[in-house]
Design an enzyme around this catalytic site. Structure first.
Site, PDB file in Angstrom:
ATOM      1  N   ARG A 183      -7.596  36.984  -4.626  1.00 41.99           N
ATOM      2  CA  ARG A 183      -7.738  38.202  -3.800  1.00 41.99           C
ATOM      3  C   ARG A 183      -9.182  38.363  -3.359  1.00 41.99           C
ATOM      4  O   ARG A 183      -9.484  38.685  -2.224  1.00 41.99           O
ATOM      5  CB  ARG A 183      -7.297  39.443  -4.599  1.00 41.99           C
ATOM      6  CG  ARG A 183      -5.789  39.642  -4.632  1.00 41.99           C
ATOM      7  CD  ARG A 183      -5.418  41.079  -4.975  1.00 41.99           C
ATOM      8  NE  ARG A 183      -5.956  41.518  -6.246  1.00 41.99           N
ATOM      9  CZ  ARG A 183      -5.386  41.309  -7.443  1.00 41.99           C
ATOM     10  NH1 ARG A 183      -4.241  40.655  -7.504  1.00 41.99           N
ATOM     11  NH2 ARG A 183      -5.943  41.748  -8.554  1.00 41.99           N
ATOM     12  N   LYS A 236     -28.835  31.744 -16.350  1.00 46.30           N
ATOM     13  CA  LYS A 236     -29.458  31.711 -17.667  1.00 46.30           C
ATOM     14  C   LYS A 236     -28.735  32.696 -18.564  1.00 46.30           C
ATOM     15  O   LYS A 236     -28.070  33.587 -18.020  1.00 46.30           O
ATOM     16  CB  LYS A 236     -30.941  32.040 -17.608  1.00 46.30           C
ATOM     17  CG  LYS A 236     -31.361  33.240 -16.774  1.00 46.30           C
ATOM     18  CD  LYS A 236     -30.632  34.522 -16.871  1.00 46.30           C
ATOM     19  CE  LYS A 236     -30.701  35.264 -18.179  1.00 46.30           C
ATOM     20  NZ  LYS A 236     -29.877  36.525 -18.142  1.00 46.30           N
TER      21      LYS A 236
HETATM   22  P1  NAI Z   1     -20.147  39.772 -15.025  1.00 49.09           P
HETATM   23  O1  NAI Z   1     -19.355  40.083 -16.239  1.00 49.09           O
HETATM   24  O2  NAI Z   1     -20.516  40.873 -14.086  1.00 49.09           O
HETATM   25  O3  NAI Z   1     -19.389  38.682 -14.140  1.00 49.09           O
HETATM   26  C1  NAI Z   1     -18.832  37.512 -14.670  1.00 49.09           C
HETATM   27  C2  NAI Z   1     -17.824  36.941 -13.684  1.00 49.09           C
HETATM   28  O4  NAI Z   1     -17.400  35.668 -14.158  1.00 49.09           O
HETATM   29  C3  NAI Z   1     -16.535  37.767 -13.535  1.00 49.09           C
HETATM   30  O5  NAI Z   1     -16.136  37.754 -12.168  1.00 49.09           O
HETATM   31  C4  NAI Z   1     -15.518  37.012 -14.396  1.00 49.09           C
HETATM   32  O6  NAI Z   1     -14.187  37.200 -14.014  1.00 49.09           O
HETATM   33  C5  NAI Z   1     -15.968  35.599 -14.110  1.00 49.09           C
HETATM   34  N1  NAI Z   1     -15.531  34.596 -15.093  1.00 49.09           N
HETATM   35  C6  NAI Z   1     -15.595  34.652 -16.446  1.00 49.09           C
HETATM   36  N2  NAI Z   1     -15.129  33.504 -16.981  1.00 49.09           N
HETATM   37  C7  NAI Z   1     -14.759  32.723 -15.941  1.00 49.09           C
HETATM   38  C8  NAI Z   1     -14.207  31.422 -15.841  1.00 49.09           C
HETATM   39  N3  NAI Z   1     -13.962  30.678 -16.917  1.00 49.09           N
HETATM   40  N4  NAI Z   1     -13.958  30.924 -14.595  1.00 49.09           N
HETATM   41  C9  NAI Z   1     -14.202  31.650 -13.497  1.00 49.09           C
HETATM   42  N5  NAI Z   1     -14.745  32.888 -13.530  1.00 49.09           N
HETATM   43  C10 NAI Z   1     -15.013  33.413 -14.744  1.00 49.09           C
HETATM   44  O7  NAI Z   1     -21.461  39.034 -15.520  1.00 49.09           O
HETATM   45  P2  NAI Z   1     -22.914  39.045 -14.866  1.00 49.09           P
HETATM   46  O8  NAI Z   1     -23.661  40.226 -15.314  1.00 49.09           O
HETATM   47  O9  NAI Z   1     -22.796  38.789 -13.414  1.00 49.09           O
HETATM   48  O10 NAI Z   1     -23.563  37.774 -15.617  1.00 49.09           O
HETATM   49  C11 NAI Z   1     -23.098  36.468 -15.377  1.00 49.09           C
HETATM   50  C12 NAI Z   1     -24.198  35.466 -15.759  1.00 49.09           C
HETATM   51  O11 NAI Z   1     -25.363  35.728 -15.008  1.00 49.09           O
HETATM   52  C13 NAI Z   1     -24.633  35.559 -17.221  1.00 49.09           C
HETATM   53  O12 NAI Z   1     -24.916  34.289 -17.722  1.00 49.09           O
HETATM   54  C14 NAI Z   1     -25.913  36.401 -17.164  1.00 49.09           C
HETATM   55  O13 NAI Z   1     -26.799  36.125 -18.230  1.00 49.09           O
HETATM   56  C15 NAI Z   1     -26.488  35.968 -15.839  1.00 49.09           C
HETATM   57  N6  NAI Z   1     -27.324  36.979 -15.191  1.00 49.09           N
HETATM   58  C16 NAI Z   1     -28.509  36.569 -14.645  1.00 49.09           C
HETATM   59  C17 NAI Z   1     -29.331  37.416 -13.981  1.00 49.09           C
HETATM   60  C18 NAI Z   1     -30.590  36.912 -13.359  1.00 49.09           C
HETATM   61  O14 NAI Z   1     -31.489  37.687 -13.070  1.00 49.09           O
HETATM   62  N7  NAI Z   1     -30.726  35.628 -13.117  1.00 49.09           N
HETATM   63  C19 NAI Z   1     -29.003  38.856 -13.873  1.00 49.09           C
HETATM   64  C20 NAI Z   1     -27.708  39.192 -14.431  1.00 49.09           C
HETATM   65  C21 NAI Z   1     -26.912  38.275 -15.058  1.00 49.09           C
END
Ligand code: NAI
Length: 389
Positions: A52, A112
């Protein structure tokens, strides 16, 4: 016809679906300079939700996949297969996803902390070297032009020998048990199975650690850490204080916190050398404060004519028009594109493709977290030398 090397790199994405945070920042950044085109994805842990979401992003339904394994299998069979995958999922999934794409021959951009465990980070970094593929890790703050300027100033000796490094990343959003109240992002960040051994130190301490090392070029010799979980029921740290000893004698202090009321992404770096001191603060990212020994404190502004090439190539608008977080993230993407193209074309990368964060930086971040937690858990908080630093 356009020569192949001039076309945008075809990007696939894993994670970053509806309601997710960082995936959208990746999409904006990938489009910013036209170097990438998002053409495929497995956007969500829930396949139906992912499909979706893909439809809202203009993704060909044939290239919206149930999961990353289906994505690799189907993309492998296409002539117009993706060049690069961006991994925007919670920490525990980075390793299996990155490994599978690297082994299938794709370039990777990964969030990361690189992996949940040091063992996996070592294996992944090794795999990058074995496959010869590019792997960028999105240490966001190294995309800012004034962070590059700071780095150039330190390297040029304007601060003299570095004595003291103070770096902090305080946040307030997890000051209460929002993980128990349905906040999806907080839920996985407080779960060791999905977040890894670090709480605040893995989530934002890794950013601070990378920023300090990136600007100063200093190598960590040893650290000792004090971790706290202030919010009841939380098993991972929500506050970390880490003392750092760098090779050559410089001393550092790193603070990461998820319970610092009034602080919202206030990452700040201060570096003090024998000849001068520097401050960079993300809430004023277009400025660098420099205080030379016996001289006046000056504010160095982004866009000034006498800045370094490294800062200039990461600047898009004239001084006074604020640039910020999205531009910095887009600078990483532009750098990754250039690094990939240069490697494919067998040439040196131009300035934007140099000093981009890679799998090795990702490994160093995980090694840092591991040593911090080991130190905090050990009796007497010993000084520890992290792996690979
Ligand atoms: P979030 O919980 O908002 O999003 C995660 C997404 O991944 C969701 O859409 C979920 O359904 C999907 N997902 C989970 N397992 C999956 C799989 N096996 N296959 C496909 N999709 C899957 O998480 P957020 O906050 O976006 O964080 C994600 C990553 O980004 C983390 O590793 C976090 O540490 C990193 N991060 C990095 C930032 C930066 O400044 N570089 C800032 C915020 C997060």
């Amino acid at each position: 016809m356009t020569a192949d090397f001039q076309r945008p790199l075809r990007l696939g994405m894993v994670g970053g679906g509806e309601g997710a945070y960082i995936g959208n920042i990746h999409r904006i950044s990938a489009r910013f300079d036209g170097a990438f085109q998002l053409v495929a994805g497995a956007f969500d842990a829930d396949a139906a939700r992912g499909h979706r979401f893909a439809a809202t992003q203009g993704i060909d339904p044939a290239r919206s996949y149930d999961d990353f394994k289906a994505m690799i299998a189907a993309e492998n069979d296409r002539e117009d297969r993706i060049d690069v995958v961006a991994i925007c999922t919670p920490n525990h999934t980075h390793y299996p996803i990155a490994k599978a794409f690297l082994e299938a021959g794709y370039e990777v951009i990964c969030e990361k902390p690189l992996t949940n465990t040091l063992e996996d980070a070592i294996a992944l970094e090794q795999l990058v070297r074995e496959t010869g593929r590019f792997m960028g890790v999105t240490y966001t703050y190294s995309g800012y032009p004034m962070v590059h300027e700071a780095r150039e100033m330190v390297a040029a000796g304007k601060l003299g020998a570095i004595r003291v490094v103070q770096v902090e990343y305080p946040l307030e959003w997890m000051a209460t048990a929002i993980e128990a109240a349905g906040n999806v992002q907080a839920a996985w960040r407080t779960d060791p199975k999905r977040s890894g051994r670090g709480g605040s130190v893995g989530d934002i301490g890794t950013h601070a650690y990378h920023l300090a090392g990136f600007v100063t070029g200093l190598k960590l010799e040893a650290l000792t850490a004090d971790l706290a979980s202030f919010v009841e029921g939380r098993v991972l740290d929500d506050n970390a204080h880490v003392l750092l000893r760098y090779e050559g004698g410089a001393r550092g202090l790193l603070w990461s916190s998820q319970v610092a009321l009034g602080s919202s992404n206030g990452i700040r770096l201060r570096v003090f050398g024998e000849k001068g001191g520097l401050t960079w603060f993300q809430e004023q990212p277009n400025e660098l404060i420099f205080s030379p020994l016996f001289g006046r404190t000056e504010t160095i502004k982004r866009g000034a004519d006498d800045l370094s090439e490294a800062a200039k190539v990461r600047t898009r608008t004239p001084p006074g028009h604020p640039e910020g977080y999205l531009e910095a993230f887009a600078n990483l993407y532009r750098g990754f594109a250039e690094a990939i193209r240069a490697r494919r074309e067998g040439r040196e990368a131009t300035a934007i493709g140099l000093n981009v964060p890679t799998a090795y930086d990702g490994l160093k971040g995980v090694a840092f977290v591991d040593a911090v937690v080991d130190s905090a858990e050990a009796e007497g908080q010993p000084w520890l030398k992290p792996y690979a630093v």
